[in-house]
Write an enzyme that holds these catalytic residues in place. Structure first.
Site, PDB file in Angstrom:
ATOM      1  N   ILE A  14      16.471  32.072 -17.555  1.00  0.00           N
ATOM      2  CA  ILE A  14      17.732  32.305 -17.827  1.00  0.00           C
ATOM      3  C   ILE A  14      18.887  31.317 -17.424  1.00  0.00           C
ATOM      4  O   ILE A  14      19.620  30.692 -18.262  1.00  0.00           O
ATOM      5  CB  ILE A  14      18.037  33.591 -17.153  1.00  0.00           C
ATOM      6  CG1 ILE A  14      17.371  34.819 -17.933  1.00  0.00           C
ATOM      7  CG2 ILE A  14      19.762  33.926 -17.101  1.00  0.00           C
ATOM      8  CD1 ILE A  14      17.568  36.199 -17.317  1.00  0.00           C
ATOM      9  N   GLY A  84      15.854  33.937  -8.731  1.00  0.00           N
ATOM     10  CA  GLY A  84      15.262  35.274  -8.370  1.00  0.00           C
ATOM     11  C   GLY A  84      13.861  34.852  -8.643  1.00  0.00           C
ATOM     12  O   GLY A  84      13.323  34.324  -9.645  1.00  0.00           O
ATOM     13  N   GLN A 141      13.378  50.748 -10.821  1.00  0.00           N
ATOM     14  CA  GLN A 141      12.356  50.545 -11.520  1.00  0.00           C
ATOM     15  C   GLN A 141      11.170  50.532 -10.650  1.00  0.00           C
ATOM     16  O   GLN A 141      10.909  50.279  -9.618  1.00  0.00           O
ATOM     17  CB  GLN A 141      12.129  49.128 -12.145  1.00  0.00           C
ATOM     18  CG  GLN A 141      11.071  48.638 -12.844  1.00  0.00           C
ATOM     19  CD  GLN A 141      10.607  49.444 -14.040  1.00  0.00           C
ATOM     20  OE1 GLN A 141      11.123  50.061 -14.623  1.00  0.00           O
ATOM     21  NE2 GLN A 141       9.593  49.053 -14.557  1.00  0.00           N
ATOM     22  N   GLY A 143       7.838  50.321  -9.146  1.00  0.00           N
ATOM     23  CA  GLY A 143       6.775  49.086  -8.682  1.00  0.00           C
ATOM     24  C   GLY A 143       8.042  47.742  -8.089  1.00  0.00           C
ATOM     25  O   GLY A 143       7.550  46.791  -7.806  1.00  0.00           O
ATOM     26  N   TYR A 147      12.814  44.274  -5.504  1.00  0.00           N
ATOM     27  CA  TYR A 147      13.693  43.517  -6.442  1.00  0.00           C
ATOM     28  C   TYR A 147      15.023  44.675  -6.716  1.00  0.00           C
ATOM     29  O   TYR A 147      16.034  44.071  -6.781  1.00  0.00           O
ATOM     30  CB  TYR A 147      12.939  43.557  -7.491  1.00  0.00           C
ATOM     31  CG  TYR A 147      13.437  42.533  -8.704  1.00  0.00           C
ATOM     32  CD1 TYR A 147      13.421  41.381  -8.544  1.00  0.00           C
ATOM     33  CD2 TYR A 147      14.448  43.232  -9.810  1.00  0.00           C
ATOM     34  CE1 TYR A 147      14.058  40.563  -9.748  1.00  0.00           C
ATOM     35  CE2 TYR A 147      14.824  42.611 -10.768  1.00  0.00           C
ATOM     36  CZ  TYR A 147      14.811  41.324 -10.585  1.00  0.00           C
ATOM     37  OH  TYR A 147      15.206  40.466 -11.943  1.00  0.00           O
ATOM     38  N   GLY A 178      18.813  43.039 -18.891  1.00  0.00           N
ATOM     39  CA  GLY A 178      17.894  43.579 -19.167  1.00  0.00           C
ATOM     40  C   GLY A 178      16.574  42.779 -19.453  1.00  0.00           C
ATOM     41  O   GLY A 178      16.465  41.784 -18.643  1.00  0.00           O
TER      42      GLY A 178
HETATM   43  N1  CAA Z   1       6.686  55.463 -14.038  1.00  0.00           N
HETATM   44  C1  CAA Z   1       5.876  56.281 -13.854  1.00  0.00           C
HETATM   45  N2  CAA Z   1       4.549  56.112 -13.594  1.00  0.00           N
HETATM   46  C2  CAA Z   1       4.316  54.706 -13.820  1.00  0.00           C
HETATM   47  C3  CAA Z   1       4.974  53.746 -14.106  1.00  0.00           C
HETATM   48  C4  CAA Z   1       6.584  54.232 -14.389  1.00  0.00           C
HETATM   49  N3  CAA Z   1       7.528  53.210 -14.961  1.00  0.00           N
HETATM   50  N4  CAA Z   1       4.716  52.540 -14.369  1.00  0.00           N
HETATM   51  C5  CAA Z   1       3.174  52.709 -14.033  1.00  0.00           C
HETATM   52  N5  CAA Z   1       3.187  54.208 -13.632  1.00  0.00           N
HETATM   53  C6  CAA Z   1       1.932  54.739 -13.375  1.00  0.00           C
HETATM   54  C7  CAA Z   1       0.745  54.364 -14.354  1.00  0.00           C
HETATM   55  O1  CAA Z   1       0.780  55.345 -15.411  1.00  0.00           O
HETATM   56  C8  CAA Z   1      -0.363  54.696 -13.198  1.00  0.00           C
HETATM   57  O2  CAA Z   1      -0.937  56.099 -13.287  1.00  0.00           O
HETATM   58  P1  CAA Z   1      -2.233  56.471 -13.368  1.00  0.00           P
HETATM   59  O3  CAA Z   1      -2.883  56.092 -12.237  1.00  0.00           O
HETATM   60  O4  CAA Z   1      -2.039  58.076 -13.259  1.00  0.00           O
HETATM   61  O5  CAA Z   1      -2.629  56.163 -14.649  1.00  0.00           O
HETATM   62  C9  CAA Z   1      -0.026  54.191 -11.924  1.00  0.00           C
HETATM   63  O6  CAA Z   1       1.566  54.360 -11.790  1.00  0.00           O
HETATM   64  C10 CAA Z   1      -0.309  52.883 -11.255  1.00  0.00           C
HETATM   65  O7  CAA Z   1       0.167  52.066 -12.503  1.00  0.00           O
HETATM   66  P2  CAA Z   1      -0.581  50.523 -12.689  1.00  0.00           P
HETATM   67  O8  CAA Z   1      -1.638  50.765 -12.878  1.00  0.00           O
HETATM   68  O9  CAA Z   1       0.467  49.686 -13.216  1.00  0.00           O
HETATM   69  O10 CAA Z   1      -0.398  50.027 -10.828  1.00  0.00           O
HETATM   70  P3  CAA Z   1      -0.662  48.691 -10.436  1.00  0.00           P
HETATM   71  O11 CAA Z   1      -0.725  48.944  -8.940  1.00  0.00           O
HETATM   72  O12 CAA Z   1      -1.813  47.994 -11.086  1.00  0.00           O
HETATM   73  O13 CAA Z   1       0.819  48.079 -10.770  1.00  0.00           O
HETATM   74  C11 CAA Z   1       3.035  47.531 -10.962  1.00  0.00           C
HETATM   75  C12 CAA Z   1       1.965  48.424 -10.568  1.00  0.00           C
HETATM   76  C13 CAA Z   1       2.812  46.091 -10.194  1.00  0.00           C
HETATM   77  C14 CAA Z   1       4.421  48.103 -10.445  1.00  0.00           C
HETATM   78  C15 CAA Z   1       3.034  47.498 -12.444  1.00  0.00           C
HETATM   79  O14 CAA Z   1       3.075  48.784 -13.019  1.00  0.00           O
HETATM   80  C16 CAA Z   1       4.146  46.606 -12.823  1.00  0.00           C
HETATM   81  O15 CAA Z   1       3.958  45.401 -13.057  1.00  0.00           O
HETATM   82  N6  CAA Z   1       4.894  47.372 -13.435  1.00  0.00           N
HETATM   83  C17 CAA Z   1       6.189  46.676 -14.074  1.00  0.00           C
HETATM   84  C18 CAA Z   1       7.193  46.398 -13.003  1.00  0.00           C
HETATM   85  C19 CAA Z   1       8.187  45.524 -13.726  1.00  0.00           C
HETATM   86  O16 CAA Z   1       9.094  46.195 -14.586  1.00  0.00           O
HETATM   87  N7  CAA Z   1       8.914  44.726 -13.329  1.00  0.00           N
HETATM   88  C20 CAA Z   1       9.823  43.901 -13.744  1.00  0.00           C
HETATM   89  C21 CAA Z   1       9.709  42.442 -13.782  1.00  0.00           C
HETATM   90  S1  CAA Z   1      10.758  41.566 -14.770  1.00  0.00           S
HETATM   91  C22 CAA Z   1      12.209  41.635 -13.894  1.00  0.00           C
HETATM   92  O17 CAA Z   1      12.278  42.253 -12.838  1.00  0.00           O
HETATM   93  C23 CAA Z   1      13.228  41.169 -14.592  1.00  0.00           C
HETATM   94  C24 CAA Z   1      14.490  42.024 -14.679  1.00  0.00           C
HETATM   95  O18 CAA Z   1      15.501  41.871 -14.064  1.00  0.00           O
HETATM   96  C25 CAA Z   1      14.775  43.161 -15.865  1.00  0.00           C
END
Ligand code: CAA
Length: 240
Positions: A14, A84, A141, A143, A147, A178
């Site tokens: 960005i 960031g 969000q 995880g 952030y 977004g």
């Molecule tokens: N809501 C509810 N449950 C969720 C979920 C959500 N959004 N996401 C994952 N889960 C659940 C999964 O379904 C899983 O459940 P089960 O074990 O029952 O199947 C459990 O949580 C564990 O999920 P993961 O296998 O993904 O767990 P992990 O430890 O391997 O990874 C994580 C966790 C690192 C947070 C990974 O889910 C992830 O990377 N998530 C995306 C986070 C994200 O959106 N980051 C944005 C980056 S970009 C950014 O930040 C730019 C911006 O400004 C928009």
């Protein structure tokens, strides 16, 4: 005389798009970057925009960096706090280092940079500050406790500083992107990202240039009545 704009984290993603848009609009632009020398060299070669390396989490380094830019291009009149990082992980797995790195780079950086330019802007009676927040700072969000806290902090920071700057010709606004098709977003596991995209009404990731367009609007001389606002550019993912 063209105004001088400084974009942190300006050589990729960005930030790069913001630098290019500002340059194309006639501003004198400087990009800051944190450490990726190869990307910075490529960026400068492609755009002709000078890139300065320093850590935005380090207050002294920000002061020195802003000074260098001012010596080369002139006093910074437009600051885009874009730098960031993400260190995603659920709370029960998150380390202190993951928490601290994100707060320092994404939020403390805004203090460090604004503190370094604010005296000059106050003296000049003009300034434009745009802080890049996030939909995940507005909505939270999974995880991203670190952030979301940092980005949410940016939104409060913006409104407080906007009140201080208003009488001095300094506007302070936020843009809340977004999910944009950058390296940061592409690092999200594919299956997770697919689910996120499915919840974006526009049905796709955004383009970095779509964020730059919003920034360009906010930094214009003509935007002096827009301050303390947050412009959400998120494909309808969160209507705030
Ligand atoms: N809501 C509810 N449950 C969720 C979920 C959500 N959004 N996401 C994952 N889960 C659940 C999964 O379904 C899983 O459940 P089960 O074990 O029952 O199947 C459990 O949580 C564990 O999920 P993961 O296998 O993904 O767990 P992990 O430890 O391997 O990874 C994580 C966790 C690192 C947070 C990974 O889910 C992830 O990377 N998530 C995306 C986070 C994200 O959106 N980051 C944005 C980056 S970009 C950014 O930040 C730019 C911006 O400004 C928009």
């Amino acid at each position: 005389m063209a105004r001088v704009a400084l974009v942190t984290g300006g050589t990729r993603g960005i930030g790069e798009a913001i630098c290019v848009a500002l340059k194309d609009a006639g501003y004198k632009v400087a990009a800051n970057y944190g450490g990726n020398e190869e990307a910075a060299a490529k960026f400068t070669k492609a755009t002709g925009i000078p890139a300065y390396r320093w850590d935005v989490g380090d207050f002294g380094a920000c002061q020195e960096g802003v000074q260098s830019v001012a010596e080369d291009l002139g006093p910074v009149e437009i600051l885009i706090n874009n730098a960031g990082i993400t260190r995603d992980g659920t709370m029960h797995k998150m380390t202190f280092e993951q928490w601290d790195a994100v707060i320092r780079t994404n939020l403390t950086s805004c203090f460090n940079m604004c503190r370094s330019v604010i005296d000059g802007m106050r003296q000049a009676g003009f300034g434009r500050i745009v802080n890049i927040g996030s939909v995940n700072g507005q909505a939270g969000q999974y995880g991203q406790v670190n952030y979301a806290s940092a980005k949410s902090g940016i939104h409060g920071f913006t409104k407080a500083l906007a009140q201080e700057g208003a009488a001095k010709g300094i506007t302070v606004n936020a843009v809340a992107p977004g999910y944009i098709g950058t390296d940061m977003v592409r690092a999200v596991p594919e299956k997770v990202l697919e689910k996120i995209i499915a919840r974006i009404p526009v049905g796709r990731l955004g383009e970095a240039s779509e964020i730059a367009r919003g920034v360009l609007f906010l930094v214009a001389d003509e935007a002096g009545f827009v301050t303390g606002s947050t412009m959400s550019i998120n494909g309808g993912q969160h209507m705030y």
